[in-house]
Design an enzyme around this catalytic site. Structure first.
Site, PDB file in Angstrom:
ATOM      1  N   ASP A   1       0.819  -1.212   0.000  1.00  0.00           N
ATOM      2  CA  ASP A   1       0.000   0.000   0.000  1.00  0.00           C
ATOM      3  C   ASP A   1       0.855   1.265   0.000  1.00  0.00           C
ATOM      4  O   ASP A   1       0.471   2.285  -0.582  1.00  0.00           O
ATOM      5  CB  ASP A   1      -0.938  -0.001   1.209  1.00  0.00           C
ATOM      6  N   GLY A   2       2.012   1.219   0.641  1.00  0.00           N
ATOM      7  CA  GLY A   2       2.899   2.371   0.638  1.00  0.00           C
ATOM      8  C   GLY A   2       3.392   2.702  -0.765  1.00  0.00           C
ATOM      9  O   GLY A   2       3.498   3.876  -1.139  1.00  0.00           O
TER      10      GLY A   2
ATOM     11  N   ASN B   1      -5.478   8.337   1.705  1.00  0.00           N
ATOM     12  CA  ASN B   1      -5.771   7.656   2.970  1.00  0.00           C
ATOM     13  C   ASN B   1      -6.293   8.604   4.047  1.00  0.00           C
ATOM     14  O   ASN B   1      -7.423   8.480   4.491  1.00  0.00           O
ATOM     15  CB  ASN B   1      -4.523   6.949   3.498  1.00  0.00           C
ATOM     16  N   GLU B   2      -5.433   9.538   4.489  1.00  0.00           N
ATOM     17  CA  GLU B   2      -5.810  10.394   5.604  1.00  0.00           C
ATOM     18  C   GLU B   2      -4.860  11.567   5.737  1.00  0.00           C
ATOM     19  O   GLU B   2      -3.785  11.596   5.122  1.00  0.00           O
ATOM     20  CB  GLU B   2      -5.823   9.620   6.927  1.00  0.00           C
TER      21      GLU B   2
ATOM     22  N   ARG C   1      -9.158  19.405  22.553  1.00  0.00           N
ATOM     23  CA  ARG C   1      -7.905  19.411  23.295  1.00  0.00           C
ATOM     24  C   ARG C   1      -7.414  17.972  23.371  1.00  0.00           C
ATOM     25  O   ARG C   1      -8.147  17.088  23.814  1.00  0.00           O
ATOM     26  CB  ARG C   1      -8.086  19.983  24.702  1.00  0.00           C
TER      27      ARG C   1
ATOM     28  N   ASP D   1      -4.019  15.069  21.772  1.00  0.00           N
ATOM     29  CA  ASP D   1      -2.783  14.861  21.015  1.00  0.00           C
ATOM     30  C   ASP D   1      -2.924  15.242  19.551  1.00  0.00           C
ATOM     31  O   ASP D   1      -1.970  15.665  18.914  1.00  0.00           O
ATOM     32  CB  ASP D   1      -2.349  13.388  21.104  1.00  0.00           C
TER      33      ASP D   1
ATOM     34  N   ALA E   1      -6.357  10.748  21.726  1.00  0.00           N
ATOM     35  CA  ALA E   1      -6.165  11.048  23.150  1.00  0.00           C
ATOM     36  C   ALA E   1      -6.750  12.399  23.537  1.00  0.00           C
ATOM     37  O   ALA E   1      -6.056  13.283  24.052  1.00  0.00           O
ATOM     38  CB  ALA E   1      -4.679  10.979  23.508  1.00  0.00           C
TER      39      ALA E   1
END
Length: 267
Positions: free
Chosen positions: A45-46, A121-122, A147, A149, A184
């Site tokens: 995929d990379g 992808n993202e 708020r 990560d 997070a």
């Protein structure tokens, strides 16, 4: 048919590239790295993401097909031992395609400059060594102050990658949507976020405005850039453009999901 090949830098992938190139030319196809009709990715995929970004300016005029030389990927359907069948399909121009939605990023800077990016992808927005604080607006209306990560905004085809590792939903690529997944997040009596992944349909967008004047990292697919505090906003939406993949045979999405995460599958 005009073709180009992108191969991972390992011996097996390079050998397959050379073999495929020779046999396609022998069958009448034309090697054309500048203006190909079909791009063959050999690796994983990379490697496919690399091929996609290499031909991004031609994305609406090309078709992608992948051969995996490692584990089964979501974009690489074919195994090396199936090369003869794939060559026959390409030479006969027996080309059926499926289209996947893309993520569009529009970045506005405080100095008035602008940048636009596409991701297969993202994209992710992360802080370096302190909490990321940013306001999120959906369709122009304030939604929440995040708020934590960072944030991951993914396409349906990218929902099985980093998004899934963050607890996001797996989304079928037939749905033209983007998904926002938190990293997070801080949730207590003082600060509150939605705390769940959100799906936005094509006609919705999310605008992310940094609140605290910190440097943060913006990544899209395999690419990363350090974006400093002069960023005014990042707007994410489903792009009007789509990417085409060759589907010479049926390989249903949910079968691909099962083989990747639940069964040993095809290796």
């Amino acid at each position: 048919m005009r073709f180009a090949i992108t191969a991972r830098d390992d011996e097996r992938s390079r050998m397959l590239r050379d073999q495929l190139e020779q046999e396609l030319i022998a069958r009448g196809s034309v090697l054309d790295a500048a203006t190909p009709e079909i791009i063959i990715s050999i690796g994983g995929d990379g490697t496919m993401l690399q091929a996609f970004h290499s031909y991004l300016s031609q994305v609406e005029d090309i078709t992608l097909v992948g051969i995996h030389t490692g584990h089964l990927g979501f974009y690489a359907d074919w195994r090396p031992e199936e090369m003869d069948e794939l060559i026959r399909h390409i030479a006969d121009e027996n080309l059926a395609t499926v289209e996947y939605p893309l993520l569009e990023l529009s970045i506005d800077y405080a100095d008035g400059s602008h940048n636009k990016l596409l991701a297969l992808n993202e994209c992710t927005i992360k802080s370096f060594n302190q909490t990321l604080v940013c306001d999120l607006s959906i369709r122009g209306d304030y939604f929440e102050t995040f708020r934590g990560d960072g944030l991951c905004i993914s396409t349906p085809s990218g929902s099985t990658a980093y998004n899934k590792a963050l607890g996001g939903a797996i989304v079928h690529p037939a749905l033209e949507a983007i998904q926002i997944t938190e990293m997070a997040s801080i949730n207590n009596r003082v600060y509150r976020t939605i705390g769940s992944p959100m799906l936005l349909p094509k006609h919705h967008d999310v605008e992310i405005r940094p609140v605290n004047p910190i440097d943060f990292q913006l990544t899209y697919d395999h690419y990363a850039s350090i974006v400093h505090q002069n960023v005014k906003s990042i707007r994410c939406r489903v792009s009007d453009k789509k990417v085409k993949f060759a589907r010479f045979r049926s390989f249903p999405f949910w079968e691909r999901v099962r083989e990747s995460f639940l069964a040993e599958g095809r290796s």
